[in-house]
Motif scaffolding. Structure first.
Motif, PDB file in Angstrom:
ATOM      1  N   GLY A   1     -13.006 -12.027  -1.288  1.00  0.00           N
ATOM      2  CA  GLY A   1     -12.235 -10.790  -1.344  1.00  0.00           C
ATOM      3  C   GLY A   1     -12.782  -9.681  -0.467  1.00  0.00           C
ATOM      4  O   GLY A   1     -12.099  -8.685  -0.223  1.00  0.00           O
ATOM      5  N   ALA A   2     -14.007  -9.829   0.007  1.00  0.00           N
ATOM      6  CA  ALA A   2     -14.626  -8.806   0.848  1.00  0.00           C
ATOM      7  C   ALA A   2     -14.137  -8.855   2.289  1.00  0.00           C
ATOM      8  O   ALA A   2     -14.367  -7.902   3.045  1.00  0.00           O
ATOM      9  N   PHE A   3     -13.468  -9.920   2.674  1.00  0.00           N
ATOM     10  CA  PHE A   3     -12.958 -10.012   4.042  1.00  0.00           C
ATOM     11  C   PHE A   3     -11.810  -9.025   4.227  1.00  0.00           C
ATOM     12  O   PHE A   3     -11.083  -8.713   3.282  1.00  0.00           O
ATOM     13  N   PRO A   4     -11.640  -8.533   5.454  1.00  0.00           N
ATOM     14  CA  PRO A   4     -10.604  -7.516   5.698  1.00  0.00           C
ATOM     15  C   PRO A   4      -9.197  -8.048   5.436  1.00  0.00           C
ATOM     16  O   PRO A   4      -8.917  -9.225   5.636  1.00  0.00           O
ATOM     17  N   LYS A   5      -8.352  -7.145   4.990  1.00  0.00           N
ATOM     18  CA  LYS A   5      -6.951  -7.464   4.707  1.00  0.00           C
ATOM     19  C   LYS A   5      -6.061  -6.686   5.664  1.00  0.00           C
ATOM     20  O   LYS A   5      -6.429  -5.623   6.163  1.00  0.00           O
TER      21      LYS A   5
END
Length: 95
Positions: free
Chosen positions: A25-29
């Motif tokens: 979930g820490a990866f960019p969206k």
């Protein structure tokens, strides 16, 4: 596998799923909340996704067996937890 062993393994796998999910979930969206394709193609994302998928599938397999083997014990545990919650609610309402 005993019931206590099942609970220990299940809780460890739940923790692993939560931790690997947080890394994922820490990866960019993007604007719509989706992970962009260029991020998905990165080796870091693919490694994190593989770790999450592995943990999730292990938890799923353990739960598939455990819920059948320990149906009675799980029901008793849920009942005891519910009674404890109801007792706390009753204590808070009495105050």
């Amino acid at each position: 596998m005993s019931y206590m062993h099942y609970v220990i393994v299940r809780n460890a796998l739940r923790k692993s799923v939560a931790e690997t999910g947080a890394v994922l979930g820490a990866f960019p969206k993007g604007e719509m909340g989706l992970t962009p394709d260029d991020v998905k193609a990165s080796p870091e994302y693919r490694k994190a996704k593989a770790a999450y998928d592995h943990a999730f599938h292990m938890l799923r397999a353990v739960n598939a067996k455990g819920t059948k083997l320990y149906k009675k014990e799980l029901a008793e545990t849920r009942k005891a937890e519910m009674e404890e919650r109801m007792k706390k609610v009753a204590e808070n309402d009495a105050c």
